[in-house]
Design an enzyme around this catalytic site. Structure first.
Site, short mmCIF file in Angstrom:
data_model
loop_
_atom_site.label_atom_id
_atom_site.label_comp_id
_atom_site.label_asym_id
_atom_site.label_seq_id
_atom_site.Cartn_x
_atom_site.Cartn_y
_atom_site.Cartn_z
N ASN A 246 0.86 -1.18 0.00
CA ASN A 246 0.00 0.00 0.00
C ASN A 246 0.90 1.24 0.00
OD1 ASN A 246 -1.80 2.04 0.46
ND2 ASN A 246 -2.44 1.34 2.50
N LYS B 267 0.13 4.26 -0.25
CA LYS B 267 -0.52 5.45 0.35
C LYS B 267 -0.27 6.66 -0.57
CE LYS B 267 -0.18 3.19 4.77
NZ LYS B 267 -0.10 3.25 6.21
N HIS C 233 -9.41 1.06 5.04
CA HIS C 233 -8.15 1.29 5.74
C HIS C 233 -8.38 2.24 6.92
CE1 HIS C 233 -4.04 2.50 6.58
NE2 HIS C 233 -3.67 1.40 5.96
N GLU D 11 -6.77 4.66 7.94
CA GLU D 11 -6.58 6.08 7.60
C GLU D 11 -7.83 6.64 6.95
OE1 GLU D 11 -2.91 5.47 5.49
OE2 GLU D 11 -1.95 4.92 7.38
N GLU E 143 -5.10 -4.89 10.58
CA GLU E 143 -4.09 -3.85 10.78
C GLU E 143 -4.36 -3.12 12.09
OE1 GLU E 143 -2.25 -2.68 6.70
OE2 GLU E 143 -3.80 -1.25 7.23
N GLY F 40 2.71 2.49 10.84
CA GLY F 40 3.65 3.61 10.71
C GLY F 40 4.33 3.99 12.02
N SER G 43 3.75 -1.88 10.39
CA SER G 43 5.20 -1.91 10.59
C SER G 43 5.80 -3.27 10.26
CB SER G 43 5.55 -1.49 12.03
OG SER G 43 5.13 -0.15 12.25
P1 13P Z 1 3.19 0.56 7.68
O1 13P Z 1 3.73 -0.73 7.10
O2 13P Z 1 3.88 1.78 7.16
O3 13P Z 1 3.10 0.50 9.16
O4 13P Z 1 1.68 0.68 7.14
C1 13P Z 1 0.84 -0.40 7.22
C2 13P Z 1 -0.39 -0.09 6.45
O5 13P Z 1 -1.15 0.77 6.84
C3 13P Z 1 -0.64 -0.83 5.21
O6 13P Z 1 -1.91 -0.61 4.72
#
Ligand code: 13P
Length: 250
Positions: free
Chosen positions: A9, A11, A95, A97, A167, A173, A213
């Protein structure tokens, strides 16, 4: 048996030329990956161009979101049909976010799941608790509620095309990863929850990805767990070597 999947992803990262460069690096390095479905989810402006490079490459292409309407006066939105016509075959939905910054609810995500399935796109549907919920030991309850809300009215036939990503928001992150035991425990719970709604065959065939992560240094121990079928990778998917190293961690 269910598929092992590693999805990246991206982003809101990479300009057009940087994105194409990364796609090409991933294609080049992907020859070392065996028996794992790779998927890349670049920003939607890159979908169509990425599709040209990925043709016949056995790497899936995903959107990061789609609209909860099929078409019309929804400025700025991208529909499931548009993503499909641009060459995508998967879409990440729900997601955290999107939930946190754009107020997405389980009901909205359900509408999106429906539209993806109608357009022959496989949804990668996210769930997961925030830190406070984990600290209060409410994570099972939260994930069960999200799953119930997102898949209500989705038939068993439709659900066969779904992929789930767990997740935990506190791990996204942050550099803090769920331990393999924490991941296994909740992945097993998710599979059990799906089994109760759709039966054991569908539950056993469901790929459940871990996200938060995940990187080359911790992927191996996560992926050895029986109910962890791969990863949804954020930061580490922006580097082709790391992304491929994760896929080679099974
Ligand atoms: P990170 O791997 O940067 O923690 O993000 C995970 C994520 O949100 C994948 O959709």
């Amino acid at each position: 048996m269910r598929k092992q999947i590693v999805a990246g992803n991206w982003k809101m990262n990479k300009t057009f030329s940087e994105g194409i460069d990364l796609i090409n690096q991933i294609i080049e390095k992907s020859s070392s990956v065996k028996d794992v479905q790779l998927i890349v989810a670049p920003p939607s402006i890159l979908t169509n161009e990425a599709a040209k490079y990925l043709e016949n490459k056995n790497i899936g292409l995903a959107g990061q979101n789609c609209a909860n309407h099929s078409q019309g006066a929804y400025t700025g939105e991208v529909s499931a049909a548009m993503l499909k016509s641009a060459g995508a075959n998967y879409v990440i939905l729900g997601h955290s976010e999107r939930r946190a910054f754009y107020h997405e609810t389980d009901e909205k995500i359900r509408e999106k799941i429906k539209l993806c399935l109608e357009n022959n796109l496989r949804p990668i549907v996210c769930c997961g608790e925030v830190l406070k919920e984990r600290e209060n030991n409410e994570h099972f309850e939260i994930v069960a509620k999200q799953i119930k809300g997102m898949f209500e009215g989705i038939s068993a036939e439709e659900f066969k095309n779904v992929i789930i990503a767990y997740e935990p928001v506190w791990a996204i992150g942050t550099g803090k990863t769920a331990t393999p035991e924490q991941a296994q425990e909740i992945h097993q719970f998710i599979r059990e929850t799906i089994k109760n709604s759709y039966g054991s065959e569908i539950a056993n065939n469901l790929s459940i990805l871990y996200g938060g992560s995940c990187k080359p240094s911790n992927a191996k121990e996560l992926f050895t767990k029986p109910d962890v079928d791969g990863g949804l990778i954020g930061g580490a998917s922006l580097n082709a070597d790391d992304f491929i190293a994760i896929a080679n961690s099974f």
